[in-house]
Design an enzyme around this catalytic site. Sequence first.
Site, mmCIF file in Angstrom:
data_model
loop_
_atom_site.group_PDB
_atom_site.id
_atom_site.type_symbol
_atom_site.label_atom_id
_atom_site.label_comp_id
_atom_site.label_asym_id
_atom_site.label_seq_id
_atom_site.Cartn_x
_atom_site.Cartn_y
_atom_site.Cartn_z
ATOM 1 N N TYR A 119 5.327 14.501 0.520
ATOM 2 C CA TYR A 119 5.985 15.791 0.386
ATOM 3 C C TYR A 119 7.502 15.679 0.571
ATOM 4 C CZ TYR A 119 1.217 17.504 0.517
ATOM 5 O OH TYR A 119 -0.105 17.719 0.245
ATOM 6 N N HIS A 122 -8.458 7.290 -4.240
ATOM 7 C CA HIS A 122 -8.730 5.859 -4.427
ATOM 8 C C HIS A 122 -9.808 5.589 -5.467
ATOM 9 C CE1 HIS A 122 -6.899 5.977 -0.366
ATOM 10 N NE2 HIS A 122 -6.383 4.821 -0.721
ATOM 11 N N HIS A 155 0.830 -1.206 0.000
ATOM 12 C CA HIS A 155 0.000 0.000 0.000
ATOM 13 C C HIS A 155 0.866 1.258 0.000
ATOM 14 C CE1 HIS A 155 -2.907 2.865 2.121
ATOM 15 N NE2 HIS A 155 -3.395 2.654 0.920
ATOM 16 N N CYS A 176 1.724 25.199 -3.111
ATOM 17 C CA CYS A 176 1.639 23.761 -2.900
ATOM 18 C C CYS A 176 2.880 23.087 -3.470
ATOM 19 C CB CYS A 176 0.383 23.217 -3.566
ATOM 20 S SG CYS A 176 0.167 21.437 -3.394
#
Length: 573
Positions: free
Chosen positions: A420, A163, A139, A284
């Site tokens: 990040y 998802h 995962h 961002c």
Amino acid sequence: MLYLRHCRSLARVCLYRTPRLLLQGPASSLPESAGAVCTRWQSSNGGQDGWGQRTKIPRWRHMGAGLLVGTGTVLAYGLYHRQVQQASATSKSIGSIEKPSDYPVYTQDEVARHRTLTDGVWVTFKGAVYDITDFVALHPGGDKILLAAGGALEPFWSLYAVHNQEHVLEILAEYKVGELCPEDLKKQMGSSCDPYAGDPARHPALRVNSLKPYNAEPPTEILSENYITPSAFFFKRNHLPVPKVDPKAYRLEIHGLPCGPVSLSLEDLKTKFPKHTVTATLQCAGNRRSEMNQVKVVKGLNWGIAAISNANWGGALLRDVLMHVGYRPGFPARHVQFEGLDVDPVGTSYGASIPLGKAVSEEGDVLLAYEMNGEDLPPDHGYPVRVVVPGTVGARNVKWLGKIILSEDESPSHWQQNDYKGFSPGTDWDTVDFKAAPAIQELPVQSAITQPQEGIVLDRGLGTVTVKGYAWSGGGREVVRVDVSVDGGQTWHVAKLRSGEEGDQSPPPGRAWAWKLWELNVPLPPDVHELVIICKAVDSSYNVQPDTVTPIWNLRGVLSNAWHRVRVRVKED
């Protein structure tokens, strides 16, 4: 030809396989001749991503097989067509990925017994039961997937909308082991609710990258119209639902102090500490990710060039607050952790941290902000209190701030430890080690063109083209120059920079927190019908943007700051 079309559609119905089960449905009892044709079809048009490689089989072989078994296939199709349709209708009504009739049926209590790697990890999704034990280690979000163990995926997938993509559903389908009993399915569907139902209204002009959680950027054509971005057009970056916070009941907890925890109200922050105002740009980490996607697909929101905005922030200096509650130089801590009031279904909040030195520096200008552009923070931007860390990636500017922790360690949050971060272009999801890379703090030098837009047509009769954009660099490094080319980089022109109002002085060295807007009017090159307009910025440390995306590509699509290119056409008179 008619029977061949039927066989093609039938093949897609009857030969869907998973590693755990060969699904048996109404088509399973078809004559062997029909199965042979369907198998032949699957072998030449099979799926990808673990389902085998495609192989090309000459068309005459299909035709030959069809001539041999055509009649049997048509009869089989007619006999079972109604049954297949009924199975399909049942599947759609329940909403699961596959609904063959002979999967075992489990109760929610039986699913709930599988909550650990020892007992197996089972989850439900839209009425189907999945054993994902073998997938836990694969995962991308780490063991966070175990939070859903023994229960439904829906509450988590409604929060993490990434998802809800076809390839994710295909992966999930491989682990299906059963169906949830109808009684428990009804209870599950009745108890589900939308955690985003209370989110605030947003401006319809924003370009949405994700609805739940809400993430959007302003249209590029208006991004550089104002030095201070109106709050309604300031880019929106949310990881979880927007919390509703009662300002009268709000408390900011501060932990890790020698005197023990301290709690401050919103009124305390407004009355006990001097109000400071800082003009700062937030960007961002994924700004311009769409350009990396053009090189090779990455994971993350497909941001354009507008996941960046500039605002006036008002509030108390974090340094003042920490000194007031007992912090003193030499205190044994290296990081300041922040936790938001936005939480997932099990109460895990968004979190991040910054180095202590930045937090307590007299020149760091870190704010506990309660105002944006002269008004209370809007709900999307952290009402009633957020931290603003000038010069630092947006991910560390935690909104809806609920807790501050002085610690020897970085925040343990997923977004600090497993997101990040930047990696080599050669690192993929099979080899990535998030622990090996530092968390992004300061961002590299950046610029982009906001006018003209990609693909527009210019009139040669105008004689010139006006080029506009923004430029910014992290860490308080001032942008000192923006170079612009209208011929693909063969010749360059220096743009005029604008920061704030006319006559504004340059910021102190190392404290250039806000962007520069820039503009250039340049003659149209003769005898050219297409222009490639390029911009690149240079900061006060003479850092300059790289010329192409490929050398800085990374699997998360962060830190995208290559030369920005816009292609336009020139129309003759």
